[in-house]
Motif scaffolding. Structure first.
Motif, mmCIF file in Angstrom:
data_model
loop_
_atom_site.group_PDB
_atom_site.id
_atom_site.type_symbol
_atom_site.label_atom_id
_atom_site.label_comp_id
_atom_site.label_asym_id
_atom_site.label_seq_id
_atom_site.Cartn_x
_atom_site.Cartn_y
_atom_site.Cartn_z
ATOM 1 N N ALA A 199 -42.817 44.868 103.384
ATOM 2 C CA ALA A 199 -43.878 44.415 102.485
ATOM 3 C C ALA A 199 -45.074 43.898 103.257
ATOM 4 O O ALA A 199 -46.220 44.125 102.884
ATOM 5 N N ASP A 200 -44.820 43.189 104.352
ATOM 6 C CA ASP A 200 -45.919 42.669 105.175
ATOM 7 C C ASP A 200 -46.734 43.805 105.781
ATOM 8 O O ASP A 200 -47.953 43.723 105.874
ATOM 9 N N ARG A 201 -46.029 44.888 106.213
ATOM 10 C CA ARG A 201 -46.763 46.004 106.799
ATOM 11 C C ARG A 201 -47.638 46.687 105.749
ATOM 12 O O ARG A 201 -48.774 47.074 106.028
ATOM 13 N N ARG A 202 -47.099 46.809 104.512
ATOM 14 C CA ARG A 202 -47.912 47.397 103.452
ATOM 15 C C ARG A 202 -49.111 46.521 103.136
ATOM 16 O O ARG A 202 -50.218 47.003 102.914
ATOM 17 N N ARG A 203 -48.902 45.173 103.115
ATOM 18 C CA ARG A 203 -49.994 44.249 102.854
ATOM 19 C C ARG A 203 -51.059 44.346 103.928
ATOM 20 O O ARG A 203 -52.251 44.343 103.639
ATOM 21 N N ASP A 204 -50.633 44.425 105.200
ATOM 22 C CA ASP A 204 -51.601 44.518 106.286
ATOM 23 C C ASP A 204 -52.436 45.789 106.185
ATOM 24 O O ASP A 204 -53.629 45.789 106.466
ATOM 25 N N CYS A 237 -41.417 25.064 104.967
ATOM 26 C CA CYS A 237 -42.064 26.158 105.701
ATOM 27 C C CYS A 237 -42.342 27.300 104.721
ATOM 28 O O CYS A 237 -41.450 28.094 104.414
ATOM 29 N N LEU A 238 -43.562 27.370 104.234
ATOM 30 C CA LEU A 238 -43.906 28.388 103.236
ATOM 31 C C LEU A 238 -43.878 29.784 103.825
ATOM 32 O O LEU A 238 -43.540 30.748 103.137
ATOM 33 N N LYS A 239 -44.235 29.903 105.099
ATOM 34 C CA LYS A 239 -44.161 31.193 105.793
ATOM 35 C C LYS A 239 -44.100 30.936 107.294
ATOM 36 O O LYS A 239 -44.810 30.068 107.801
ATOM 37 N N THR A 240 -43.261 31.690 107.985
ATOM 38 C CA THR A 240 -43.131 31.560 109.435
ATOM 39 C C THR A 240 -43.206 32.942 110.063
ATOM 40 O O THR A 240 -42.477 33.854 109.660
ATOM 41 N N THR A 241 -44.101 33.115 111.037
ATOM 42 C CA THR A 241 -44.227 34.369 111.779
ATOM 43 C C THR A 241 -44.287 34.024 113.266
ATOM 44 O O THR A 241 -44.408 32.855 113.635
ATOM 45 N N PRO A 242 -44.218 35.012 114.149
ATOM 46 C CA PRO A 242 -44.333 34.712 115.588
ATOM 47 C C PRO A 242 -45.657 34.063 115.960
ATOM 48 O O PRO A 242 -45.735 33.348 116.948
ATOM 49 N N ASN A 243 -46.731 34.304 115.179
ATOM 50 C CA ASN A 243 -48.051 33.785 115.533
ATOM 51 C C ASN A 243 -48.441 32.502 114.813
ATOM 52 O O ASN A 243 -49.261 31.737 115.324
ATOM 53 N N TYR A 244 -47.908 32.270 113.623
ATOM 54 C CA TYR A 244 -48.366 31.131 112.837
ATOM 55 C C TYR A 244 -47.325 30.740 111.792
ATOM 56 O O TYR A 244 -46.378 31.501 111.503
ATOM 57 N N ALA A 249 -54.595 34.899 118.762
ATOM 58 C CA ALA A 249 -54.377 35.532 117.462
ATOM 59 C C ALA A 249 -55.555 35.242 116.537
ATOM 60 O O ALA A 249 -56.227 34.225 116.666
ATOM 61 N N ASN A 250 -55.789 36.125 115.591
ATOM 62 C CA ASN A 250 -56.910 35.958 114.662
ATOM 63 C C ASN A 250 -56.433 35.140 113.463
ATOM 64 O O ASN A 250 -56.082 35.671 112.414
ATOM 65 N N TYR A 251 -56.454 33.813 113.628
ATOM 66 C CA TYR A 251 -55.914 32.929 112.598
ATOM 67 C C TYR A 251 -56.741 32.963 111.312
ATOM 68 O O TYR A 251 -56.194 32.785 110.218
ATOM 69 N N TRP A 252 -58.049 33.202 111.404
ATOM 70 C CA TRP A 252 -58.873 33.266 110.198
ATOM 71 C C TRP A 252 -58.509 34.482 109.352
ATOM 72 O O TRP A 252 -58.404 34.394 108.119
ATOM 73 N N HIS A 253 -58.327 35.605 110.004
ATOM 74 C CA HIS A 253 -57.909 36.817 109.286
ATOM 75 C C HIS A 253 -56.577 36.587 108.585
ATOM 76 O O HIS A 253 -56.396 36.945 107.413
ATOM 77 N N GLU A 254 -55.629 35.966 109.303
ATOM 78 C CA GLU A 254 -54.301 35.721 108.718
ATOM 79 C C GLU A 254 -54.393 34.727 107.563
ATOM 80 O O GLU A 254 -53.685 34.858 106.557
ATOM 81 N N ARG A 259 -55.728 36.629 96.565
ATOM 82 C CA ARG A 259 -54.874 37.059 95.460
ATOM 83 C C ARG A 259 -53.982 38.212 95.925
ATOM 84 O O ARG A 259 -54.458 39.193 96.487
ATOM 85 N N GLY A 260 -52.689 38.080 95.703
ATOM 86 C CA GLY A 260 -51.737 39.068 96.186
ATOM 87 C C GLY A 260 -51.202 38.770 97.572
ATOM 88 O O GLY A 260 -50.341 39.487 98.066
ATOM 89 N N GLY A 261 -51.719 37.717 98.227
ATOM 90 C CA GLY A 261 -51.203 37.326 99.536
ATOM 91 C C GLY A 261 -49.859 36.639 99.427
ATOM 92 O O GLY A 261 -49.368 36.338 98.336
ATOM 93 N N ASP A 262 -49.243 36.359 100.571
ATOM 94 C CA ASP A 262 -47.917 35.744 100.575
ATOM 95 C C ASP A 262 -47.939 34.292 100.111
ATOM 96 O O ASP A 262 -46.975 33.806 99.529
#
Length: 372
Positions: free
Chosen positions: A100-105, A170-177, A212-217, A224-227
């Motif tokens: 799902a994350d890859r589709r969102r990206d 922890c609402l969301k955890t990834t390797p970068n943020y 990492a591009n924290y603003w983009h993330e 709307r539609g984000g995680d």
């Protein structure tokens, strides 16, 4: 082997399961560090089969017998990571979430590509857990620091419970943020924080091409539609200056903005009062007052329009404002307001900057963002 084990635990587990896995790992390591030398000494002294000190390897026999039946449960292959974002593969919900994350990206990239008139945009910078080198710890912070927000990040990424005993959500955890609730906890007040130690906007590593591009993330999560969507008609992202913040782990506020702020920015754009490109960002004609939240009055901002958040905003600010006017990066505040119309996101972003060197300037994003 320790880095490989920690990486495997990080990829395989998530949320509370990750915290449990890291806790068990720490327990086993503690017991092993005590029991290992004792058992090794006993075996060496007993000298079974005349093996001498090689007898310590006999410890692997019962371990193999116990763990052998578990081998079929281990995935035969873990796909290699090819870029930033969540790792693919894993079991069950993790695989589905990664897909799902890859589709969102891909959707986000297409959206920004359409906004900029380009069919392809470079991948936002940042590899797996891109952290400042040890030589910058004096400016960017040390992993041993005890800042409360940094302790929350360590809990989400490593399962280390904060000394207070309070476990963050922890609402969301990834390797970068990671993404956490802000305070007060509302549906339009979240924080995005690097998963490695970065104190704030003053860290010089933020202006490099490796970060990492924290603003983009933050936008990809808040939209709307984000995680972790910001549930407010208009969205704002912001970061405070060093002097204006209370906590010293870099955090981008994901919050709301008033509709009057959105209207004011669009009026300024229509009047030609917003810089069309980064090199003009500091020009006097692109400085304008914007009314903040009720009772906070007008503040002056340098305002830039961007078609996407692919560029490193910290680097743009450093080159086109801070260095140009001999300012200090630590004194800057930075706010991003996506352009919204009745049809939704209009494919552009207003990027606002201010500091105390401006007449009626400010060093905080709190005048524009709505948290409560």
């Amino acid at each position: 082997m320790v880095p490989q084990i920690l990486a495997t635990l990080h990829v395989t587990f998530d949320g509370r399961a990750r915290a449990t896995a890291f806790g068990l790992y720490g327990t086993v390591m503690s017991v092993g560090s005590v029991a290992g030398p004792v058992l090794g000494g006993v075996l060496t002294q007993a000298d079974p089969y005349g093996l001498g000190r090689r007898s310590v390897f006999l410890l692997n026999v019962p371990l193999g017998i116990v763990t052998g039946p578990a081998r079929p449960q281990v995935p035969a292959r873990v796909p290699q990571r090819t870029g930033p974002g969540p790792r693919p593969g894993g079991h069950g919900p993790l695989r589905a979430r990664a897909a799902a994350d890859r589709r969102r990206d891909r959707r986000g990239a297409r959206c920004e590509g359409a906004a900029s008139g380009s069919s392809h945009l470079p991948t936002p910078p940042g590899g797996p857990n891109p952290c400042p080198p040890a030589g910058l710890q004096g400016l960017c912070g040390s992993p041993a620091d005890t800042d409360p927000l940094w302790q929350d990040v360590r809990y989400c990424t490593q399962g280390i419970v904060p000394p207070s005993g309070v476990r963050p959500n922890c609402l969301k955890t990834t390797p970068n943020y990671v993404v956490l609730h802000g305070k007060p906890e509302t549906q339009h007040n979240h924080l995005l924080l690097p998963s490695c130690r970065i104190t704030g906007i003053e860290c010089p590593y933020l202006v490099t091409s490796n970060v990492a591009n924290y603003w983009h993330e933050a936008w990809e999560n808040a939209r709307r539609g984000g995680d972790v969507p910001v549930q407010y008609p208009d969205i704002g992202l912001g970061i405070n200056s060093q002097a204006a913040r209370r906590l010293n782990q870099l955090h981008i506020h994901m919050a709301g903005v008033r509709d009057s702020t959105q209207r004011r920015l669009q009026e300024l754009e229509a009047a030609g009062r917003i810089a069309p490109q980064p090199s003009n960002w500091g020009d006097v004609q692109y400085r304008a007052p914007v009314t903040g939240t009720q009772g906070s009055g007008d503040r002056t901002y340098r305002i830039l329009r961007l078609d996407s958040l692919t560029p490193n905003l910290f680097a743009l600010l450093n080159v086109n404002v801070v260095r140009r006017f001999g300012l200090d990066m630590a004194g800057q505040t930075l706010i991003v307001v996506p352009k919204m119309t009745a049809a939704g996101f209009a494919g552009a972003f207003y990027v606002l900057n201010s500091d105390s060197s401006l007449h009626d300037g400010t060093n905080t994003c709190d005048h524009l963002l709505v948290y409560g």
